[in-house]
Write a protein that holds these residues in place. Sequence first.
Motif, mmCIF file in Angstrom:
data_model
loop_
_atom_site.group_PDB
_atom_site.id
_atom_site.type_symbol
_atom_site.label_atom_id
_atom_site.label_comp_id
_atom_site.label_asym_id
_atom_site.label_seq_id
_atom_site.Cartn_x
_atom_site.Cartn_y
_atom_site.Cartn_z
ATOM 1 N N ASN A 150 92.914 114.625 125.497
ATOM 2 C CA ASN A 150 91.684 115.049 124.810
ATOM 3 C C ASN A 150 90.442 114.961 125.694
ATOM 4 O OD1 ASN A 150 93.086 115.547 122.390
ATOM 5 N ND2 ASN A 150 92.919 113.384 121.780
ATOM 6 N N TRP A 151 90.639 114.595 126.961
ATOM 7 C CA TRP A 151 89.491 114.442 127.854
ATOM 8 C C TRP A 151 88.882 115.808 128.170
ATOM 9 C CZ3 TRP A 151 86.690 110.501 129.908
ATOM 10 C CH2 TRP A 151 85.846 110.824 130.976
ATOM 11 N N THR A 152 87.564 115.880 128.139
ATOM 12 C CA THR A 152 86.858 117.107 128.524
ATOM 13 C C THR A 152 85.707 116.754 129.441
ATOM 14 O OG1 THR A 152 85.453 116.973 126.542
ATOM 15 C CG2 THR A 152 87.438 118.359 126.402
ATOM 16 N N TRP A 153 85.523 117.570 130.490
ATOM 17 C CA TRP A 153 84.400 117.366 131.404
ATOM 18 C C TRP A 153 83.140 117.970 130.797
ATOM 19 C CZ3 TRP A 153 85.158 114.057 135.176
ATOM 20 C CH2 TRP A 153 86.453 113.877 135.682
ATOM 21 N N PRO A 154 81.982 117.380 131.057
ATOM 22 C CA PRO A 154 80.745 117.872 130.412
ATOM 23 C C PRO A 154 80.336 119.266 130.878
ATOM 24 C CG PRO A 154 80.251 116.158 132.016
ATOM 25 C CD PRO A 154 81.729 116.190 131.882
ATOM 26 N N TYR A 155 80.762 119.666 132.091
ATOM 27 C CA TYR A 155 80.371 120.969 132.617
ATOM 28 C C TYR A 155 81.612 121.734 133.073
ATOM 29 C CZ TYR A 155 75.763 118.795 132.728
ATOM 30 O OH TYR A 155 74.613 118.147 132.380
ATOM 31 N N LYS A 156 81.579 123.032 132.883
ATOM 32 C CA LYS A 156 82.727 123.876 133.225
ATOM 33 C C LYS A 156 83.015 123.848 134.718
ATOM 34 C CE LYS A 156 85.890 127.033 132.508
ATOM 35 N NZ LYS A 156 87.147 126.717 131.792
ATOM 36 N N TRP A 157 81.975 123.810 135.544
ATOM 37 C CA TRP A 157 82.181 123.860 136.993
ATOM 38 C C TRP A 157 82.905 122.611 137.497
ATOM 39 C CZ3 TRP A 157 80.243 120.131 140.214
ATOM 40 C CH2 TRP A 157 79.210 119.339 139.722
ATOM 41 N N ILE A 158 82.700 121.485 136.829
ATOM 42 C CA ILE A 158 83.424 120.267 137.221
ATOM 43 C C ILE A 158 84.912 120.446 136.950
ATOM 44 C CG2 ILE A 158 83.726 117.802 136.785
ATOM 45 C CD1 ILE A 158 80.796 117.621 136.053
ATOM 46 N N ASP A 159 85.232 121.009 135.778
ATOM 47 C CA ASP A 159 86.627 121.236 135.424
ATOM 48 C C ASP A 159 87.287 122.204 136.413
ATOM 49 O OD1 ASP A 159 88.777 120.863 133.351
ATOM 50 O OD2 ASP A 159 88.609 123.039 133.320
ATOM 51 N N THR A 160 86.567 123.254 136.777
ATOM 52 C CA THR A 160 87.104 124.229 137.741
ATOM 53 C C THR A 160 87.328 123.576 139.103
ATOM 54 O OG1 THR A 160 85.904 125.993 136.596
ATOM 55 C CG2 THR A 160 86.716 126.471 138.822
ATOM 56 N N PHE A 161 86.377 122.750 139.517
ATOM 57 C CA PHE A 161 86.498 122.086 140.819
ATOM 58 C C PHE A 161 87.674 121.119 140.844
ATOM 59 C CE2 PHE A 161 85.228 118.448 143.566
ATOM 60 C CZ PHE A 161 85.290 119.109 144.785
ATOM 61 N N ILE A 162 87.850 120.328 139.795
ATOM 62 C CA ILE A 162 88.953 119.362 139.725
ATOM 63 C C ILE A 162 90.296 120.089 139.723
ATOM 64 C CG2 ILE A 162 90.048 117.550 138.349
ATOM 65 C CD1 ILE A 162 87.445 116.709 139.745
ATOM 66 N N GLU A 163 90.377 121.192 138.987
ATOM 67 C CA GLU A 163 91.618 121.969 138.958
ATOM 68 C C GLU A 163 91.966 122.514 140.334
ATOM 69 O OE1 GLU A 163 93.870 122.498 136.520
ATOM 70 O OE2 GLU A 163 92.735 121.015 135.363
ATOM 71 N N SER A 164 90.954 122.890 141.094
ATOM 72 C CA SER A 164 91.216 123.405 142.448
ATOM 73 C C SER A 164 91.733 122.320 143.384
ATOM 74 C CB SER A 164 89.946 124.037 143.022
ATOM 75 O OG SER A 164 88.949 123.037 143.271
#
Length: 334
Positions: A150-164
């Motif tokens: 259920n964890w979500t990052w506060p900003y979309k760009w953080i999520d994209t960066f972590i996935e990369s």
Amino acid sequence: MENTYSGSWDGTQYLLFDLRSIMIEELIISGRMNPEIDPHLHAWPWYVPTDLFLAALVAGILIFSAFLTLHGRENEFPAAVKRAPILAPFLLGIALLLLFLDLSHKLYFWQLYTNIRWTSPLSWGAWTYLFLTPLAFIWAAIHIKTAFPNWTWPYKWIDTFIESLKGYRIWFAWAILGLSLTLGMYTGILLSAFNARPIWNSAIIGPLFLTSGLTSATAFILLNCPKGSNEKKLFCTVSLISLGVQTFLMIHLVMGYLSSDLAQVKAADLFLGGEFTTLFWILIVALGTLIPAYLHILYLKNIKIPVIVPSILILLGGFFLRYILVEAGQISHW
């Protein structure tokens, strides 16, 4: 004055005095009233062994996580690979804070990173901390969604960066494995490099602290394992083996003292009838080693044992191992 003679040499008058008739006065300045060294050295307070314990614990956690990742076993051991490392960077941050508190000139800590001294354990430790800390945060960020769906990052760009970054996790695992092994050994070598203290003057302390860090890591991982999982049974076995290796190293550490010179024999007496005898045999040997090993054996025989009990005892034993060695080392002298 008695025993005085006169004469001449090349037209120069000289006098010869019997040195026994001359009074020589000397002023001796002693530091024996310094509370930092009298009645014994007290340069490292409680937060130094705490720093050594936390650093070794984090090293052990990351070693298991990186090792299992490199062998493609992430899904088989989610507690070791994904859950336990989540807290690793925060524990490492506490260790760094404690290390900072020990510095005499705190505003100049940055000078540790202006050069590399290959023969200095402290320099090795400082650089290892520098590289491992950001990698520990990256490693935790890569696995946090798996450990907590259920964890979500506060900003979309953080999520994209972590996935990369997940595509480079094998490279991260190799770097973390090497740096963690270095950090685990550093916590012991830092002490053994001080040859002026007989208790610390042993090459076994480095491997002992690394093994103790791995043992503490198994206890921490067991606290994160799901109830009744195969992972819990496997790490009970691993913990039992590491406790055996740790006991083997402790025995040879004491044997090394007893077979050395008089100063180290006297240093061993601190554990064999001296000031630290009760603490050593009760907190480290009994509560920190033998009782957890016995409870692990019972658990592996399918006898219901709360894993939290041996895990807490192992963690306390790992801390007191460092605390007692640091304190006893400051008391021992040549």
